[in-house]
Design an enzyme around this catalytic site. Structure first.
Site, PDB file in Angstrom:
ATOM      1  N   SER A  49       0.779  -1.168  -0.088  1.00  0.00           N
ATOM      2  CA  SER A  49       0.035  -0.073  -0.089  1.00  0.00           C
ATOM      3  C   SER A  49       0.766   1.267  -0.012  1.00  0.00           C
ATOM      4  O   SER A  49       0.493   2.301   0.336  1.00  0.00           O
ATOM      5  CB  SER A  49      -0.996   0.069   1.231  1.00  0.00           C
ATOM      6  OG  SER A  49      -0.152  -0.274   2.211  1.00  0.00           O
ATOM      7  N   THR A 167      -1.629   3.810   4.412  1.00  0.00           N
ATOM      8  CA  THR A 167      -0.510   4.870   4.423  1.00  0.00           C
ATOM      9  C   THR A 167       0.329   4.607   5.365  1.00  0.00           C
ATOM     10  O   THR A 167      -0.041   4.477   6.673  1.00  0.00           O
ATOM     11  CB  THR A 167      -1.324   6.012   4.262  1.00  0.00           C
ATOM     12  OG1 THR A 167      -2.170   6.096   3.048  1.00  0.00           O
ATOM     13  CG2 THR A 167      -0.304   7.266   4.262  1.00  0.00           C
ATOM     14  N   THR A 185       2.085   7.054   0.401  1.00  0.00           N
ATOM     15  CA  THR A 185       1.176   5.896   0.078  1.00  0.00           C
ATOM     16  C   THR A 185       0.892   5.470  -1.490  1.00  0.00           C
ATOM     17  O   THR A 185       1.262   6.586  -2.365  1.00  0.00           O
ATOM     18  CB  THR A 185      -0.409   6.504   0.737  1.00  0.00           C
ATOM     19  OG1 THR A 185      -1.278   5.245   0.554  1.00  0.00           O
ATOM     20  CG2 THR A 185      -0.868   7.635  -0.449  1.00  0.00           C
ATOM     21  N   ARG A 195      -7.082   9.803  -9.449  1.00  0.00           N
ATOM     22  CA  ARG A 195      -7.632  10.118  -8.135  1.00  0.00           C
ATOM     23  C   ARG A 195      -6.349  10.662  -7.152  1.00  0.00           C
ATOM     24  O   ARG A 195      -5.404   9.809  -6.800  1.00  0.00           O
ATOM     25  CB  ARG A 195      -8.455   8.835  -7.621  1.00  0.00           C
ATOM     26  CG  ARG A 195      -9.055   8.860  -6.154  1.00  0.00           C
ATOM     27  CD  ARG A 195      -8.102   8.470  -5.340  1.00  0.00           C
ATOM     28  NE  ARG A 195      -8.646   8.308  -3.769  1.00  0.00           N
ATOM     29  CZ  ARG A 195      -8.090   8.059  -2.805  1.00  0.00           C
ATOM     30  NH1 ARG A 195      -6.730   7.854  -2.744  1.00  0.00           N
ATOM     31  NH2 ARG A 195      -8.612   7.965  -1.551  1.00  0.00           N
ATOM     32  N   GLY A 197      -5.942  11.251  -2.974  1.00  0.00           N
ATOM     33  CA  GLY A 197      -6.356  11.014  -1.738  1.00  0.00           C
ATOM     34  C   GLY A 197      -5.769  12.056  -0.961  1.00  0.00           C
ATOM     35  O   GLY A 197      -5.415  13.051  -1.205  1.00  0.00           O
ATOM     36  N   ASP A 198      -5.972  11.812   0.454  1.00  0.00           N
ATOM     37  CA  ASP A 198      -5.757  12.938   1.511  1.00  0.00           C
ATOM     38  C   ASP A 198      -4.240  12.882   1.528  1.00  0.00           C
ATOM     39  O   ASP A 198      -3.498  13.912   2.282  1.00  0.00           O
ATOM     40  CB  ASP A 198      -6.282  12.470   2.897  1.00  0.00           C
ATOM     41  CG  ASP A 198      -5.761  11.045   3.385  1.00  0.00           C
ATOM     42  OD1 ASP A 198      -6.071  10.066   2.300  1.00  0.00           O
ATOM     43  OD2 ASP A 198      -5.120  11.128   4.343  1.00  0.00           O
ATOM     44  N   THR A 218      -4.633   8.211   8.132  1.00  0.00           N
ATOM     45  CA  THR A 218      -4.817   6.888   7.246  1.00  0.00           C
ATOM     46  C   THR A 218      -6.165   6.604   6.945  1.00  0.00           C
ATOM     47  O   THR A 218      -6.873   7.005   7.902  1.00  0.00           O
ATOM     48  CB  THR A 218      -3.590   6.095   7.726  1.00  0.00           C
ATOM     49  OG1 THR A 218      -3.772   4.944   6.712  1.00  0.00           O
ATOM     50  CG2 THR A 218      -4.063   5.606   9.255  1.00  0.00           C
ATOM     51  N   GLY A 219      -6.548   5.683   6.190  1.00  0.00           N
ATOM     52  CA  GLY A 219      -7.950   5.304   5.942  1.00  0.00           C
ATOM     53  C   GLY A 219      -8.351   5.875   4.606  1.00  0.00           C
ATOM     54  O   GLY A 219      -7.622   6.245   3.698  1.00  0.00           O
ATOM     55  N   GLY A 221      -9.398   8.189   1.941  1.00  0.00           N
ATOM     56  CA  GLY A 221      -8.988   9.615   1.829  1.00  0.00           C
ATOM     57  C   GLY A 221      -9.969  10.622   1.655  1.00  0.00           C
ATOM     58  O   GLY A 221     -10.320  11.724   2.121  1.00  0.00           O
TER      59      GLY A 221
HETATM   60  C1  SD4 Z   1      -5.943   7.505   0.473  1.00  0.00           C
HETATM   61  N1  SD4 Z   1      -5.597   7.570   2.723  1.00  0.00           N
HETATM   62  O1  SD4 Z   1      -5.248   7.228  -0.813  1.00  0.00           O
HETATM   63  C2  SD4 Z   1      -4.940   7.010   1.885  1.00  0.00           C
HETATM   64  C3  SD4 Z   1      -5.141   5.483   1.870  1.00  0.00           C
HETATM   65  C4  SD4 Z   1      -4.772   5.297   3.168  1.00  0.00           C
HETATM   66  O2  SD4 Z   1      -4.326   3.777   4.919  1.00  0.00           O
HETATM   67  O3  SD4 Z   1      -4.324   5.724   4.313  1.00  0.00           O
HETATM   68  N2  SD4 Z   1      -4.454   4.047   3.560  1.00  0.00           N
HETATM   69  O4  SD4 Z   1      -6.999   7.655   0.754  1.00  0.00           O
END
Ligand code: SD4
Length: 310
Positions: A49, A167, A185, A195, A197-198, A218-219, A221
Site C-alpha cells: 500500500s 498509508t 502511500t 484520483r 487522496g488525502d 490514514t484510511g 482519503g
Molecule cells: C488514500 N488515505 O489514498 C489513503 C490511503 C490510506 O491507509 O491511508 N490508507 O485515501
C-alpha cells in the site's frame, strides 16, 4: 527539552520508527528522521500500500501520493499521482526545498523528479500484480452481490476492498523540540486513474505546527479530506485538547459528517503528537489500527482507541 519521540501508522510503522528513533537520538532533525523511516516502508515490496510493490489503480498503474511538513516555519511540499518514482516522500521534500510551490501532480511531478535526479523505475512486482488481479475479481463479485448493512457497521460492505488502504504516516519530535511529519502511500487499491487522496494534501493527510502539534491520517482519503482532518486535530490541540482527545474529536466529526450525509462512514484513523512529546491515536470502530511508538531507545506497537456509533 523533551526526549525525542517518533510515532508511525500501522504495524509496518515499527520499521519506520526503528529507523527514525536512533537518528533522533543522535540529534538529527525531525524531518530527516521521519523521511528515512518512511523510506524504509516505501522500499519494502511486501508492503502493498506504499511505494514499491503498492497495489496498482484501476488501469493497473501504480500512482503514488506523498507529502512532508516541518513545524518550525510550516515549510511543506507534496506530490500526487506520480508514476515510476519510488521515493515520493523525498520528492515531496524537494518540492518543499527547491520550488516556490507546495504541490506538484502527475507528469509535472515526474518531470521534476527526473530533473532532480530521481530514477524512473517499475513499481509493480509479480506479487502486487497478483493481488491487483485478486482485488479486481473481488470487486467484481462485490458489485454484483446485494449490499446489506449489519447492525453497527460503519462501512457499507463492498465500498472499498477492506485491506486496501494502509498509508505510512510518520510524526517525529527532535532534540531541539521541533516537529515534522511525512505521509506516503499508493492510495486506495483500484482507485480511478488520477484520483488524489488525502495523503499528499497538507491539512488533510498531514499537518505540523511546532506551536500546537502534529497530526497525520490514514484510511479512506475522501472521508479525511472532507473534514480536513489533520489540520482539525492540530487546531484542537492548539485549543487545549490533548493529542488523544484531539484524535477522538476528529473521529467523532468524521462519523457525524458521514451520518449527516446519509452515508455510513468508511474507515479513518488518526495519529497526533504534541511538542511536549504526548501522543494519541483513534480510529473508527472495526478499523483495528495498530501504530508504532519509538521513545527512550524502545519501539512498541500500540492499538488505537476505536470509536463508533453508540
Ligand atoms: C488514500 N488515505 O489514498 C489513503 C490511503 C490510506 O491507509 O491511508 N490508507 O485515501
Amino acid at each position: 527539552m523533551p526526549d525525542p519521540l517518533v510515532i508511525a501508522t500501522w504495524k509496518f510503522g515499527e520499521k519506520a520508527v526503528a529507523t527514525a528513533l536512533p537518528m533522533l537520538q543522535a540529534g538529527k532533525p525531525a524531518l530527516d528522521a521521519a523521511l528515512a523511516g518512511a523510506q524504509t516502508v516505501e522500499d519494502d515490496p511486501e508492503v502493498d500500500s506504499v511505494g514499491f510493490g503498492g497495489i496498482p489503480n484501476a488501469q493497473g498503474v501504480v500512482q503514488l501520493d506523498a507529502c512532508v511538513m516541518e513545524g518550525k516555519r510550516l515549510d511543506c511540499g507534496g506530490v500526487a499521482g506520480v508514476e515510476h518514482v519510488k521515493h515520493v516522500a523525498a520528492l515531496a521534500r524537494r518540492v518543499m526545498e527547491k520550488t516556490d510551490h507546495v504541490l506538484l501532480v502527475g507528469l509535472g511531478a515526474q518531470q521534476f523528479a527526473v530533473q532532480q535526479g530521481f530514477p524512473l523505475e517499475p513499481l509493480v512486482t509479480p506479487e502486487s500484480l497478483r493481488k491487483w488481479d485478486e482485488a479486481r475479481k473481488k470487486q467484481k463479485a462485490r458489485s454484483s452481490a446485494p449490499m446489506k448493512r449489519r447492525k453497527g457497521d460503519l462501512v457499507p460492505p463492498g465500498t472499498f476492498p477492506s485491506d486496501s488502504h494502509d498509508t505510512v504516516t510518520v510524526l517525529a519530535l527532535d532534540r531541539s523540540g521541533s516537529l515534522a511529519g511525512v505521509c506516503t502511500t499508493s492510495g486506495l487499491a483500484l482507485k480511478l486513474p488520477g484520483r488524489v487522496g488525502d495523503s499528499p494534501l497538507i491539512g488533510s493527510g498531514l499537518y505540523v505546527d511546532d506551536t500546537a502539534g502534529a497530526a497525520g491520517a490514514t484510511g479512506v482519503g475522501e472521508e479525511i479530506i472532507r473534514i480536513h482532518a489533520s489540520a482539525f486535530i492540530v487546531e484542537a490541540m492548539r485549543a487545549g485538547k490533548s493529542p488523544q482527545e484531539a484524535c477522538e474529536a476528529a473521529v467523532q466529526l468524521a462519523i457525524a459528517v458521514a451520518l449527516r450525509r446519509g452515508k455510513h462512514l468508511a474507515r479513518v484513523a488518526f495519529l497526533a503528537l504534541d511538542p511536549k512529546g504526548r501522543f494519541g491515536a483513534a480510529c473508527t470502530k472495526g478499523t483495528a489500527f495498530p501504530f508504532a511508538v519509538g521513545r527512550k531507545g524502545k519501539v512498541e506497537l500500540l492499538e488505537a482507541k476505536e470509536l463508533g456509533l453508540e
